[in-house]
Design a protein around this motif. Sequence first.
Motif, PDB file in Angstrom:
ATOM      1  N   ALA A 131       0.831  -1.201   0.000  1.00  0.00           N
ATOM      2  CA  ALA A 131       0.000   0.000   0.000  1.00  0.00           C
ATOM      3  C   ALA A 131       0.870   1.257   0.000  1.00  0.00           C
ATOM      4  O   ALA A 131       0.532   2.255  -0.649  1.00  0.00           O
ATOM      5  CB  ALA A 131      -0.925  -0.006   1.211  1.00  0.00           C
ATOM      6  N   ALA A 149       1.792   2.140  -8.864  1.00  0.00           N
ATOM      7  CA  ALA A 149       0.414   1.759  -8.520  1.00  0.00           C
ATOM      8  C   ALA A 149       0.148   0.290  -8.792  1.00  0.00           C
ATOM      9  O   ALA A 149      -0.831  -0.277  -8.281  1.00  0.00           O
ATOM     10  CB  ALA A 149      -0.575   2.619  -9.297  1.00  0.00           C
ATOM     11  N   GLY A 178       8.763   1.739  -0.263  1.00  0.00           N
ATOM     12  CA  GLY A 178       8.042   1.899  -1.520  1.00  0.00           C
ATOM     13  C   GLY A 178       8.941   1.814  -2.739  1.00  0.00           C
ATOM     14  O   GLY A 178       8.658   1.073  -3.680  1.00  0.00           O
ATOM     15  N   PHE A 199      -2.742   4.268   1.075  1.00  0.00           N
ATOM     16  CA  PHE A 199      -2.445   4.829  -0.248  1.00  0.00           C
ATOM     17  C   PHE A 199      -3.342   6.015  -0.600  1.00  0.00           C
ATOM     18  O   PHE A 199      -2.971   6.850  -1.421  1.00  0.00           O
ATOM     19  CB  PHE A 199      -2.450   3.768  -1.359  1.00  0.00           C
ATOM     20  N   ALA A 224       2.124   1.822  -3.558  1.00  0.00           N
ATOM     21  CA  ALA A 224       1.069   2.400  -4.397  1.00  0.00           C
ATOM     22  C   ALA A 224       0.772   3.838  -3.980  1.00  0.00           C
ATOM     23  O   ALA A 224       0.561   4.709  -4.825  1.00  0.00           O
ATOM     24  CB  ALA A 224      -0.198   1.549  -4.296  1.00  0.00           C
ATOM     25  N   GLY A 225       0.765   4.081  -2.670  1.00  0.00           N
ATOM     26  CA  GLY A 225       0.478   5.421  -2.161  1.00  0.00           C
ATOM     27  C   GLY A 225       1.504   6.437  -2.599  1.00  0.00           C
ATOM     28  O   GLY A 225       1.162   7.568  -2.983  1.00  0.00           O
TER      29      GLY A 225
END
Length: 432
Positions: free
Chosen positions: A144, A370, A274, A391, A147-148
Motif C-alpha cells: 500500500a 500503482a 516503496g 495509499f 502504491a500510495g
Amino acid sequence: MQVTQTANKNVLDRVFKLSEHNTNVKTEIMAGITTFMTMAYILVVNVNILADAGMDRGAVFAATAIAAFIGSTVMGLLANYPIALAPGMGLNAFFAYTVVLGMGYSWQFALCAVLIEGIIFILLTITNVREKIIDCIPSVLKHAVTAGIGLFIAFIGLSNAGIVVNGATILALGNLKDPLVLLTIVGLLLAAVLIAKNVKGAFLLAMITISAIGMVAGLVELPKGIVSAAPSLKPVFLQALSVPAEQIFSLDMVVVVFTFLFVDLFDTVGCLVGVASKGNMLDENGKLPKAKQALFADAVATTSGALLGTSTVTAYVESAAGIGDGGRTGLTAVTTGLLFLLSLFFAPVFTAIPTQATAPVLILVGVMMASSLKEIDFSDFTNAIPAFLTFAMMPLAYSIADGIIFGIISYVVLKIATKRAKEINLSLIILS
C-alpha cells in the motif's frame, strides 16, 4: 584506451555488483541522470523556502547540492541502492514557516534541531531500532505504501504542471489551453510512447526533448549562461553550533526535534520500502536486506546537511524515476550525487530544467508504482481498509508520513477488534 575502459567497467561491476543485478554501467548512469533531473527542482525550491527564513540564497544552494551529493554517494556505496537523497520537501517548510517564522526562532536554532535529529537517528540506526520499524510493517501495508507513493508523486506531477488545480470542488481540471499545460501533456504522451516501446532512457529522452521544445518555443526560459562560480558556504556553514545552551535545552527544542524526528522517520521508511519494492529489492519475507546501511546513510546525510547549512536530508521518492529507467544498484545513486556536486558549477543549466519536463516523469512513475495494488487482498477488510487509508491519505493529505500513520493504526485496531491479534507483533503495536 579500450583496456582502460574495460578495467574501469570491471571495477564498477565488482563495487556495485552490476552483473548480479542484471544491469550495466550505461543503464545505471542513465538512470542516475534521470533521477537527478527529476530531483533538480530541489536546488531551486529549497533555496526559495529557506531564504524566507532569512538564510543566504547562494550558501543554501551550495549546502543543498553538497548535502545531496554526500547522502546519495553514501547510500550508493554503503547500501548499494539506487536511492538518492536531498533536503526533503515538507520538512524544509516546517523548518522555515513553523520554527522560524511561526515560533520566532532563528534559522540557526532550526539547523541545531536538525543536527540533534541526525545524531539521534545515527544512534537509533546503530541500535537497529529504525530497522526493526521497517521489519515490523506487514507486507500488505508495504504494498500500500508503494502504491500510495506512486499516487502521491503522480499528484505532485499533475499539480506542478497545472493539469490539476485548486477549484470550487477542492480540486479541478486546470486550463488545458494553457501552452505550458499543453507542453506537459505532449511530454506525458511522448514519455508514455517511449516507455510502451521499451526505449532505454525513455524518461531522460522525454525530458530533454520537452525542455528543448519549451525553450525554442519561448515557453521556458533559456539558461542564463552555462558555467558559474560555486557559491560560498560561509554564511550558513557550522551555524548549527552557534545556538546558546539555554535554547538547546529548552522545551521548544524538544518539540521541534521530536517533530523533525518522526516526520523524517516515516517519510524515510515509506520512501525506502516503496521505492525498494518498485525495484524488487525486498527479500522473500518483504524485508529490506540492507535497511541498516540505507538508514545509516540517511542519518549521516541529515547530520552533515545540518552542519553544511540546510534542512533535513531524506531519501527521495523521485528515485523511482531512475529505477523505472533501469537503475538497480548504488551506481545510480552515486551518479545522481555527482551531478548534484557538478550543479555547483553549472547551476544556470541545471536549474533551467522546467517543471513541464519533469512532471510527466512523476506521473508515469506513479503508474508503475500503482501496480503494487494488485498484491493487496481486498476481500479481507482488515487488510483492505488499512491499505486503502495508506495509499489514499498520502496524496489527499499531501504526506507520506500521514498515510503510513493512518494505515498502521487502523491495521492494529482492526486486527485486535476482530480477535486476530496473533497476526500482529508487539513492535507494530508499540509503533501504532
